[in-house]
Design an enzyme around this catalytic site. Structure first.
Site, PDB file in Angstrom:
ATOM      1  CD1 TRP A 115       0.247   0.337   3.397  1.00 15.65           C
ATOM      2  CD2 TRP A 115      -0.325  -1.776   2.963  1.00 15.65           C
ATOM      3  NE1 TRP A 115       0.661  -0.428   4.444  1.00 15.65           N
ATOM      4  CE2 TRP A 115       0.327  -1.736   4.210  1.00 15.65           C
ATOM      5  CE3 TRP A 115      -0.775  -3.022   2.481  1.00 15.65           C
ATOM      6  CZ2 TRP A 115       0.548  -2.869   4.984  1.00 15.65           C
ATOM      7  CZ3 TRP A 115      -0.564  -4.140   3.250  1.00 15.65           C
ATOM      8  CH2 TRP A 115       0.092  -4.068   4.475  1.00 15.65           C
ATOM      9  CD  GLU A 129      -3.143   3.712   7.595  1.00 17.26           C
ATOM     10  OE1 GLU A 129      -3.295   3.204   8.719  1.00 17.26           O
ATOM     11  OE2 GLU A 129      -2.023   3.982   7.119  1.00 17.26           O
ATOM     12  CB  CYS A 138      11.373   2.330  19.152  1.00 16.28           C
ATOM     13  SG  CYS A 138      11.116   2.949  20.819  1.00 16.28           S
TER      14      CYS A 138
HETATM   15  S1  SF4 Z   1      16.745   5.367  21.427  1.00 15.79           S
HETATM   16 FE1  SF4 Z   1      14.719   5.905  22.192  1.00 15.79          FE
HETATM   17  S2  SF4 Z   1      13.453   5.954  20.323  1.00 15.79           S
HETATM   18 FE2  SF4 Z   1      15.332   4.835  19.827  1.00 15.79          FE
HETATM   19  S3  SF4 Z   1      14.886   2.681  20.190  1.00 15.79           S
HETATM   20 FE3  SF4 Z   1      15.769   3.456  22.056  1.00 15.79          FE
HETATM   21  S4  SF4 Z   1      14.004   4.103  23.286  1.00 15.79           S
HETATM   22 FE4  SF4 Z   1      13.295   3.879  21.183  1.00 15.79          FE
END
Ligand code: SF4
Length: 364
Positions: free
Chosen positions: A41, A54, A209
């Protein structure tokens, strides 16, 4: 560089420092250029395609959506084609994705776009949000990705990234809890490439993250991250207790007669509303006989001895349904009732069925 001023106690977006914002935007867009996920998409800015993806992605894993997305667009390539379709066909194609309310609202919104907007998507968040099934997140996604408008989005991945980036420790996941995150997201989203920026935030959340063991060592935002700077990555976002899983035990009955089986349509307010299913009685297998006799759907049929076909389990939100599947022969077709049909095995293949119902068909 510190993105967030730790002396600030509030989390209003206006307090995002300009230099911090520039650093975040640059780092994210540069990273997105080479590390983004290749998703079907993302090859088009067509609002219809963005919207369908979405809606499918709500509460559904990316990998699962891939197949459904291509098939859906092949069958309904434009908003006009979707608006002209019968609801049954839309639900049949949605089968297996779950949360059928999404499909119904998608269909209703397509009709509204054709009837009230001459087939064109509204180009503002307010206009998009006036359509069935389009909330704050989806409107922001369509506005930024399809129309290049600097509108924020907050979903599970970007919410986690922003919370860590800003060192925000409050509980997330509710409208009030997420409001500070929306404010920061709104302050961060750039005028140029807002769609790419938003998608980059989601990708960083998905690939780097992550909820557990985030890859801070290779994160493009490491230099700006308040949680990393203050050693609070493991504590942010705040853990919220999960809702307990509720167990439900039911019996599904495959009633046969003259080469056909009985199916019933799920009623208003029920899970899988409007889809076809095998009749169910809320009884454990041992008491199924009495359940069949007292059942509103089956009570007028004289059913012979029951035979056990197996058991299936299915999870809906925080409910785990254990379904004992029985088969029996009926002596008569019973009274004609709305929402009840005798169908051949061939017809079962083209009916829009509940997920457990489809699994029972495979069992047969
Ligand atoms: S530095 Fe901050 S934003 Fe990046 S992975 Fe680690 S916790 Fe997540």
């Amino acid at each position: 560089m510190v993105f967030w001023n730790p002396k600030n106690t509030g989390l209003q977006g206006a307090r995002v420092k300009k230099a911090g914002k520039t650093a975040v935007v640059r780092a994210l867009l540069a990273w997105y250029g080479h590390a983004r996920r290749d998703l079907p998409w993302r090859r088009s800015q067509d609002p219809y395609r963005v919207w369908v993806s979405e809606i499918m992605l709500q509460q559904t894993q990316v990998e699962r959506v891939r197949d459904f997305y291509d098939r859906f667009l092949e069958r309904f390539p434009t908003v006009a084609a979707l608006a002209a379709a019968a609801e049954h066909d839309v639900l049949r194609l949605w089968e297996g994705l779950g949360y059928y309310r999404r499909a119904r609202q998608l269909h209703a919104a397509a009709k509204t776009i054709v009837a009230d907007h001459a087939g064109e998507f509204p180009r503002t968040v307010a206009g998009l949000r006036s359509l069935p099934g389009i909330g704050r997140y989806t409107a922001g996604a369509i506005a930024s990705i399809a129309f290049d408008l600097p509108e924020p989005i907050v979903e599970a991945n970007s919410r986690r990234v922003i919370a860590r980036l800003a060192g925000h420790e409050g509980p997330l996941g509710s409208a009030a809890g997420d409001e500070p995150i929306w404010e920061i997201a709104a302050a961060l989203v750039p005028q140029r490439h807002p769609g790419k920026f938003n998608q980059a935030l989601m990708d960083v959340g998905s690939l780097v993250c992550t909820p557990e063991r985030p890859l801070c060592g290779t994160c493009p935002l490491a230099a700006c991250c308040e949680a990393k700077r203050t050693g609070r990555v493991a504590e942010i976002p705040m853990k919220v207790a999960r809702r307990a899983v509720k167990e439900i035990h039911e019996t599904a009955v495959v009633v046969r007669r003259a080469g056909r089986v009985l199916v019933v349509r799920r009623g208003p307010g029920e899970w899988w509303e409007g889809l076809w299913d095998f009749p169910r009685v809320p009884k454990a297998a041992g008491a199924a006989r009495r359940g069949i006799e007292r059942s509103e759907v089956l009570g007028d049929l004289a059913c012979g001895a029951t035979r056990r076909l197996g058991t299936i389990t299915h999870t809906v939100t925080h409910h785990r349904i254990t379904l004992d599947v029985l088969a029996c022969e009926a002596d008569s077709a019973g009274r004609a009732k709305p929402g009840r049909r005798w169908v051949t095995a061939k017809a079962l293949a083209s009916l829009a069925m509940t997920s457990p119902g489809r699994r029972i068909v495979r069992m047969l």
